[in-house]
Enzyme design. Structure first.
Site, PDB file in Angstrom:
ATOM      1  N   ASP A 231       0.855  -1.180   0.000  1.00 35.07           N
ATOM      2  CA  ASP A 231       0.000   0.000   0.000  1.00 35.07           C
ATOM      3  C   ASP A 231       0.897   1.238   0.000  1.00 35.07           C
ATOM      4  O   ASP A 231       2.109   1.152   0.250  1.00 35.07           O
ATOM      5  CB  ASP A 231      -0.869  -0.049   1.267  1.00 35.07           C
ATOM      6  CG  ASP A 231      -1.662   1.214   1.502  1.00 35.07           C
ATOM      7  OD1 ASP A 231      -2.303   1.704   0.558  1.00 35.07           O
ATOM      8  OD2 ASP A 231      -1.626   1.722   2.641  1.00 35.07           O
ATOM      9  N   LEU A 232       0.316   2.411  -0.260  1.00 35.77           N
ATOM     10  CA  LEU A 232       1.096   3.655  -0.234  1.00 35.77           C
ATOM     11  C   LEU A 232       0.873   4.446   1.054  1.00 35.77           C
ATOM     12  O   LEU A 232       1.714   4.441   1.950  1.00 35.77           O
ATOM     13  CB  LEU A 232       0.750   4.525  -1.448  1.00 35.77           C
ATOM     14  CG  LEU A 232       1.337   4.106  -2.803  1.00 35.77           C
ATOM     15  CD1 LEU A 232       0.926   5.088  -3.884  1.00 35.77           C
ATOM     16  CD2 LEU A 232       2.855   4.009  -2.734  1.00 35.77           C
TER      17      LEU A 232
ATOM     18  N   THR B  20      -3.025   0.529  -4.136  1.00 34.45           N
ATOM     19  CA  THR B  20      -3.411   1.756  -3.453  1.00 34.45           C
ATOM     20  C   THR B  20      -4.834   2.181  -3.794  1.00 34.45           C
ATOM     21  O   THR B  20      -5.398   1.747  -4.808  1.00 34.45           O
ATOM     22  CB  THR B  20      -2.435   2.894  -3.844  1.00 34.45           C
ATOM     23  OG1 THR B  20      -2.834   4.121  -3.233  1.00 34.45           O
ATOM     24  CG2 THR B  20      -2.407   3.100  -5.358  1.00 34.45           C
ATOM     25  N   GLY B  21      -5.387   3.041  -2.962  1.00 35.27           N
ATOM     26  CA  GLY B  21      -6.671   3.650  -3.270  1.00 35.27           C
ATOM     27  C   GLY B  21      -6.526   4.851  -4.177  1.00 35.27           C
ATOM     28  O   GLY B  21      -7.511   5.366  -4.718  1.00 35.27           O
TER      29      GLY B  21
ATOM     30  N   LYS C  84      -8.388  -4.844  -3.593  1.00 35.37           N
ATOM     31  CA  LYS C  84      -6.948  -5.057  -3.722  1.00 35.37           C
ATOM     32  C   LYS C  84      -6.602  -6.542  -3.751  1.00 35.37           C
ATOM     33  O   LYS C  84      -5.750  -6.971  -4.539  1.00 35.37           O
ATOM     34  CB  LYS C  84      -6.200  -4.366  -2.577  1.00 35.37           C
ATOM     35  CG  LYS C  84      -6.241  -2.850  -2.627  1.00 35.37           C
ATOM     36  CD  LYS C  84      -5.374  -2.244  -1.529  1.00 35.37           C
ATOM     37  CE  LYS C  84      -5.432  -0.721  -1.534  1.00 35.37           C
ATOM     38  NZ  LYS C  84      -4.510  -0.116  -0.549  1.00 35.37           N
TER      39      LYS C  84
ATOM     40  N   ASN D 153      -9.030  -0.958   3.659  1.00 35.29           N
ATOM     41  CA  ASN D 153      -9.046  -1.264   2.224  1.00 35.29           C
ATOM     42  C   ASN D 153      -7.866  -2.147   1.820  1.00 35.29           C
ATOM     43  O   ASN D 153      -7.775  -2.569   0.665  1.00 35.29           O
ATOM     44  CB  ASN D 153      -9.091   0.019   1.380  1.00 35.29           C
ATOM     45  CG  ASN D 153      -7.873   0.904   1.574  1.00 35.29           C
ATOM     46  OD1 ASN D 153      -7.172   0.809   2.580  1.00 35.29           O
ATOM     47  ND2 ASN D 153      -7.616   1.777   0.621  1.00 35.29           N
TER      48      ASN D 153
END
Length: 289
Positions: A8-9, A42-43, A213, A239
């Site tokens: 993830d970021l 990532t979102g 994801k 998420n």
């Protein structure tokens, strides 16, 4: 044998300033040099995800918008999962009724209804997360958010959602009220055409049920003939759960909620202490024994 790392970021690979530390970048390069693939999940939209990677010289495949779009290293779209426009209209109606600020991520850009509302939401987020932040830092952060996401403004979402050429990949809605957030969640509890997650304590993220994801990562791994047991996933929020629980090695950040940590195999350091680098180094020690 570990073959793929997914990270993830925000709150994970990125520090609180939105940057990839040199320690994290170097650990990723080290993994790549040993033949281990690395993908970002990532979102964020693709452009907003790619920018901090480019700043440290990393070019990686990206799962964006929570799994709605997957891009190869050369920016080819590998997978595309938009939402049903009828679902988008319902989300719009409920968010407006609850006086929630929301953004719509589409194939034609990102849309918001009011610049002033947008800025106030970001200011509230920053103050909540960093109560000692200076006014100067606050404005830099807000301006950077606009720059990263290239938000457009509209007063007519009804017209937008009637555009047959429009693909909506994610709707991101904000409220500072826990009651409002839960009330909105409850209204979609029986709706099988939408998946709701969150990337923070004051937001809800709406996606197509296939835009998660974990699903996107599983399909990417399969396309490379990699079994999910040979995947390490790193994340900090809800998420991220779908990929953290599907990966053979799920790693929660030290700054993740306890509920996230409980569902993971390992917990690493916090994002401001290069937690991704620490997790990669620990994994490489095991691989290279």
């Amino acid at each position: 044998m570990l073959k793929l790392i997914a990270t993830d970021l925000d709150g994970t690979l990125l520090n609180e300033r939105g940057n990839v530390s040199e320690e994290n970048a170097e650990a990723i390069r080290k993994a790549l040099s040993q033949g281990i693939q690395v993908i970002v999940a990532t979102g964020r939209s693709y452009d907003a995800a790619n920018q901090p990677l480019q700043e440290v010289g990393l070019t990686l495949p990206i799962i964006s918008l929570n799994g709605a779009k997957t891009y190869s290293q050369d920016q080819t779209v590998l997978r595309d999962k938009p939402m049903q426009l009828s679902v988008c209209k319902r989300i719009q109606s409920i968010c407006e009724k609850e006086d929630m600020y929301f953004e719509v991520f589409t194939n034609k850009g990102i849309y918001s209804i009011s610049r002033d509302d947008f800025k106030q939401v970001i200011i509230d987020i920053m103050i909540t997360a960093h109560p000692n932040i200076s006014r100067e830092e606050l404005h830099v952060a807000v301006d950077q958010r606009f720059q990263d996401e290239k938000v457009q403004f509209t007063n007519d979402f009804d017209h937008l959602f009637n555009d047959l050429d429009l693909s909506v990949y994610k709707i991101l809605a904000f409220s500072l009220s826990d009651e409002v957030l839960q009330r909105v969640r409850n209204q979609f509890e029986e709706d099988s055409n939408v998946k709701i997650t969150s990337s923070g304590s004051i937001n809800l993220e709406f996606n197509d049920p296939q835009a998660q994801k974990g699903i996107a990562l599983s399909l990417f791994a399969k396309s490379m003939s990699i079994d999910m047991k040979d995947v390490m996933a790193l994340g900090d929020n809800y998420n991220d759960l779908s990929m953290l629980t599907l990966a053979g090695r799920g790693v929660a950040m030290g700054n993740a909620d306890e509920a996230i940590k409980k569902q993971c195999d390992f917990t690493t350091k916090v994002n401001n202490e290069h937690g991704v680098a620490h997790a990669i180094e620990e994994m490489l020690k095991e691989v290279n024994v």
